[in-house]
Motif scaffolding. Structure first.
Motif, PDB file in Angstrom:
ATOM      1  N   PHE A  98       2.032   7.312  -3.195  1.00  0.00           N
ATOM      2  CA  PHE A  98       2.531   6.457  -2.133  1.00  0.00           C
ATOM      3  C   PHE A  98       1.373   5.679  -1.515  1.00  0.00           C
ATOM      4  CE2 PHE A  98       5.763   9.978  -1.671  1.00  0.00           C
ATOM      5  CZ  PHE A  98       6.861   9.226  -2.045  1.00  0.00           C
ATOM      6  N   GLY A  99       1.629   4.437  -1.198  1.00  0.00           N
ATOM      7  CA  GLY A  99       0.639   3.651  -0.479  1.00  0.00           C
ATOM      8  C   GLY A  99       1.326   2.728   0.492  1.00  0.00           C
ATOM      9  N   LYS A 100       0.543   2.169   1.397  1.00  0.00           N
ATOM     10  CA  LYS A 100       1.083   1.158   2.311  1.00  0.00           C
ATOM     11  C   LYS A 100       0.270  -0.115   2.129  1.00  0.00           C
ATOM     12  CE  LYS A 100       2.986   2.039   6.362  1.00  0.00           C
ATOM     13  NZ  LYS A 100       3.311   2.279   7.790  1.00  0.00           N
ATOM     14  N   VAL A 101       0.985  -1.216   1.979  1.00  0.00           N
ATOM     15  CA  VAL A 101       0.306  -2.498   1.817  1.00  0.00           C
ATOM     16  C   VAL A 101      -0.348  -2.893   3.134  1.00  0.00           C
ATOM     17  CG1 VAL A 101       0.570  -4.932   1.221  1.00  0.00           C
ATOM     18  CG2 VAL A 101       1.972  -3.206   0.072  1.00  0.00           C
ATOM     19  N   ARG A 102      -1.679  -3.075   3.080  1.00  0.00           N
ATOM     20  CA  ARG A 102      -2.401  -3.414   4.307  1.00  0.00           C
ATOM     21  C   ARG A 102      -2.861  -4.862   4.334  1.00  0.00           C
ATOM     22  NH1 ARG A 102      -0.877   0.124   7.999  1.00  0.00           N
ATOM     23  NH2 ARG A 102      -1.524   2.244   7.568  1.00  0.00           N
ATOM     24  N   GLY A 103      -2.999  -5.472   3.175  1.00  0.00           N
ATOM     25  CA  GLY A 103      -3.470  -6.847   3.201  1.00  0.00           C
ATOM     26  C   GLY A 103      -3.637  -7.392   1.810  1.00  0.00           C
TER      27      GLY A 103
ATOM     28  N   ALA B  86       5.535  -7.255  -3.041  1.00  0.00           N
ATOM     29  CA  ALA B  86       5.545  -6.462  -1.813  1.00  0.00           C
ATOM     30  C   ALA B  86       4.889  -7.235  -0.664  1.00  0.00           C
ATOM     31  CB  ALA B  86       4.806  -5.154  -2.041  1.00  0.00           C
ATOM     32  N   GLY B  87       5.293  -6.875   0.542  1.00  0.00           N
ATOM     33  CA  GLY B  87       4.736  -7.534   1.716  1.00  0.00           C
ATOM     34  C   GLY B  87       3.972  -6.556   2.576  1.00  0.00           C
ATOM     35  N   PRO B  88       3.238  -7.061   3.559  1.00  0.00           N
ATOM     36  CA  PRO B  88       2.424  -6.202   4.411  1.00  0.00           C
ATOM     37  C   PRO B  88       3.253  -5.160   5.152  1.00  0.00           C
ATOM     38  CG  PRO B  88       2.499  -8.477   5.237  1.00  0.00           C
ATOM     39  CD  PRO B  88       3.114  -8.483   3.882  1.00  0.00           C
ATOM     40  N   GLY B  89       2.733  -3.936   5.210  1.00  0.00           N
ATOM     41  CA  GLY B  89       3.395  -2.864   5.925  1.00  0.00           C
ATOM     42  C   GLY B  89       4.393  -2.095   5.090  1.00  0.00           C
ATOM     43  N   GLU B  90       4.707  -2.571   3.911  1.00  0.00           N
ATOM     44  CA  GLU B  90       5.699  -1.863   3.102  1.00  0.00           C
ATOM     45  C   GLU B  90       5.094  -0.626   2.440  1.00  0.00           C
ATOM     46  OE1 GLU B  90       9.271  -4.606   1.749  1.00  0.00           O
ATOM     47  OE2 GLU B  90       7.430  -5.219   0.760  1.00  0.00           O
ATOM     48  N   VAL B  91       5.905   0.449   2.393  1.00  0.00           N
ATOM     49  CA  VAL B  91       5.505   1.660   1.673  1.00  0.00           C
ATOM     50  C   VAL B  91       5.894   1.473   0.214  1.00  0.00           C
ATOM     51  CG1 VAL B  91       5.932   4.131   1.390  1.00  0.00           C
ATOM     52  CG2 VAL B  91       5.644   3.153   3.684  1.00  0.00           C
ATOM     53  N   VAL B  92       4.943   1.724  -0.662  1.00  0.00           N
ATOM     54  CA  VAL B  92       5.132   1.410  -2.078  1.00  0.00           C
ATOM     55  C   VAL B  92       4.712   2.579  -2.966  1.00  0.00           C
ATOM     56  CG1 VAL B  92       4.766  -1.067  -1.711  1.00  0.00           C
ATOM     57  CG2 VAL B  92       2.797   0.417  -2.210  1.00  0.00           C
ATOM     58  N   LEU B  93       5.100   2.470  -4.229  1.00  0.00           N
ATOM     59  CA  LEU B  93       4.600   3.358  -5.276  1.00  0.00           C
ATOM     60  C   LEU B  93       3.653   2.550  -6.143  1.00  0.00           C
ATOM     61  CD1 LEU B  93       7.754   5.238  -6.649  1.00  0.00           C
ATOM     62  CD2 LEU B  93       5.838   6.222  -5.360  1.00  0.00           C
TER      63      LEU B  93
ATOM     64  N   PRO C 244      12.906   2.788  12.297  1.00  0.00           N
ATOM     65  CA  PRO C 244      11.687   2.273  12.952  1.00  0.00           C
ATOM     66  C   PRO C 244      10.457   3.035  12.461  1.00  0.00           C
ATOM     67  CG  PRO C 244      13.412   2.721  14.565  1.00  0.00           C
ATOM     68  CD  PRO C 244      13.888   3.279  13.263  1.00  0.00           C
ATOM     69  N   GLY C 245       9.473   2.302  11.947  1.00  0.00           N
ATOM     70  CA  GLY C 245       8.262   2.945  11.444  1.00  0.00           C
ATOM     71  C   GLY C 245       8.530   3.805  10.222  1.00  0.00           C
ATOM     72  N   GLY C 246       9.728   3.682   9.658  1.00  0.00           N
ATOM     73  CA  GLY C 246      10.058   4.463   8.466  1.00  0.00           C
ATOM     74  C   GLY C 246      10.424   5.895   8.779  1.00  0.00           C
ATOM     75  N   ASP C 247      10.485   6.233  10.063  1.00  0.00           N
ATOM     76  CA  ASP C 247      10.728   7.624  10.472  1.00  0.00           C
ATOM     77  C   ASP C 247      12.204   7.835  10.801  1.00  0.00           C
ATOM     78  OD1 ASP C 247      10.799  10.121  11.574  1.00  0.00           O
ATOM     79  OD2 ASP C 247       9.344   9.710  13.166  1.00  0.00           O
ATOM     80  N   PRO C 248      12.938   8.551   9.934  1.00  0.00           N
ATOM     81  CA  PRO C 248      14.383   8.720  10.138  1.00  0.00           C
ATOM     82  C   PRO C 248      14.718   9.361  11.477  1.00  0.00           C
ATOM     83  CG  PRO C 248      13.744   9.449   7.946  1.00  0.00           C
ATOM     84  CD  PRO C 248      12.475   9.219   8.717  1.00  0.00           C
ATOM     85  N   SER C 249      13.873  10.275  11.955  1.00  0.00           N
ATOM     86  CA  SER C 249      14.186  10.962  13.208  1.00  0.00           C
ATOM     87  C   SER C 249      14.065   9.999  14.386  1.00  0.00           C
ATOM     88  CB  SER C 249      13.252  12.151  13.411  1.00  0.00           C
ATOM     89  OG  SER C 249      11.911  11.702  13.550  1.00  0.00           O
ATOM     90  N   ALA C 250      13.343   8.935  14.198  1.00  0.00           N
ATOM     91  CA  ALA C 250      13.164   7.967  15.276  1.00  0.00           C
ATOM     92  C   ALA C 250      14.452   7.243  15.617  1.00  0.00           C
ATOM     93  CB  ALA C 250      12.086   6.946  14.899  1.00  0.00           C
ATOM     94  N   GLN C 251      15.362   7.195  14.646  1.00  0.00           N
ATOM     95  CA  GLN C 251      16.616   6.477  14.874  1.00  0.00           C
ATOM     96  C   GLN C 251      17.486   7.144  15.928  1.00  0.00           C
ATOM     97  OE1 GLN C 251      17.860   6.378  10.665  1.00  0.00           O
ATOM     98  NE2 GLN C 251      18.026   4.173  10.919  1.00  0.00           N
ATOM     99  N   ALA C 252      17.413   8.455  15.941  1.00  0.00           N
ATOM    100  CA  ALA C 252      18.305   9.198  16.820  1.00  0.00           C
ATOM    101  C   ALA C 252      17.781   9.296  18.251  1.00  0.00           C
ATOM    102  CB  ALA C 252      18.515  10.596  16.253  1.00  0.00           C
TER     103      ALA C 252
END
Lengths: 109, 109, 109, 109, 109
Positions: free
Chosen positions: E3-8, E49-56, E98-106
């Motif tokens: 897993f990685g996150k696109v930073r730039g 892919a765009g910035p901030g996306e979590v990728v493989l 939000p932020g990719g965190d499922p628990s954040a939704q609730a």
């Protein structure tokens, strides 16, 4: 490629048939000051290196690209003996100097 | 190649069809003094090694270059059983010595 | 190959076209006692593994040597489900035992 | 690919015959702030990089995919000279800035 | 795959000729909780892919198995954008949250 120092040899009698005739060297990985790291790798020898020599070795599939190792199950091969390394315009390794240390040549004894 | 010691065997019934008939060995990576590191790798066996033997194994695509592993999805293969290792002109491993330690032979019992 | 435990699944809709139909599993690397290391890898699945199963996975180009992954851009593939692991003559992992721990079978409850 | 900085050159006279004519560069791996890590790799040079330049290098079999390195036993190749790196919408490396640091341009002297 | 996150993005004008037209992304490796590790890799982009996306992303020779990277000297390629990750039966990453965190939704806001 990484720098290593030839430390010895490895003898294996019972081995994959394709490896007969390949010379296996015990190589210690070197740090940026050409000191030993204590980590060792066993490489096939494509250049006829001797004990104590600083060498370059290649890993992975590239280790099979020498005449000696072609199509054989080896993952590391010694590809060159290092003569000189220059860093930031300064000679930092010189095979001809005592212990490979260029500054050692200038020191009074 | 790296040094390892055969510690055991791994049995997998449900596996990729191409792996049927390959023997999987549990191998512990060894440090420079031939002691265990606690890190393990599972290798295919191309030489018929037994438990406790010190071996050489190759990783990556080179692991598919033995007759046993050709075109199979394995990334590590045991390619040789180590008989002797010489470092700095001294025998540091000898399969024939107790525990592989050449100095152990000379010790009184 | 390394031992891993299947922890979950990964869904990716927008991906390289050649990857359509491949199942991606979230796999945790295991230590020598079959405990989790906290390090994860995403593998293609060539054997139909389920959550909690201890598996073997291969990395690098060898990951493309299964029917499922042939010529696809994957660098890790699950190649077998582990049934038993023997170390030093002792069963150290047994899929049939509670938690995979053979010694757990003999304990009174 | 990883970022590196060209630190110097490596001379090897006795080497695998296929390596004649390849230029070997001493490259220091860089951290996320483009500072040196103290870890070095020796790469073949496919782009004509000079000392002090921040570069991208590729490792493994991919290192053999340039015209310079095709079918040769090298496992790392310098594939590009880095002009600019953008992170989170901010320029974090700019070859044209003093020391490659974009913020250095705006500082009074 | 990892897993990685696109930073730039990374711009290189002087590079191996075969790399013209490939988009290079700055990707941060992620830990098991999808947080940044501070380690970066530069990958070719096969999916847009765009910035901030979590990728493989895939590494090694497998990085050359996409249409974008075929026969080119790249050792890492972004192969998919991650939508959801399930671990132990629980959604641990959800691109839509939000932020990719499922628990954040609730959580109440």
């Amino acid at each position: 490629m990484l720098f290593g120092k030839v430390r010895g040899t490895v003898v294996s009698t019972r081995k994959d048939a394709s490896l007969v005739g390949i010379r296996f060297l015990l190589v210690e990985e070197l740090d940026s000051r050409f000191g030993g790291t204590g980590r060792f790798v066993v490489t096939a020898d494509a250049v006829g290196a001797g004990p104590g020599e600083v060498v370059l070795y290649a890993s992975g599939s590239s280790a099979r690209l020498t005449d000696v190792t072609k199509d054989r199950p080896v993952d590391a091969v010694l590809i060159g003996i290092v003569d000189q390394v220059d860093a930031e315009g300064t000679l930092v390794y010189d095979k001809a100097a005592p212990g490979g240390d260029p500054s050692a040549q200038a020191r009074p004894r």
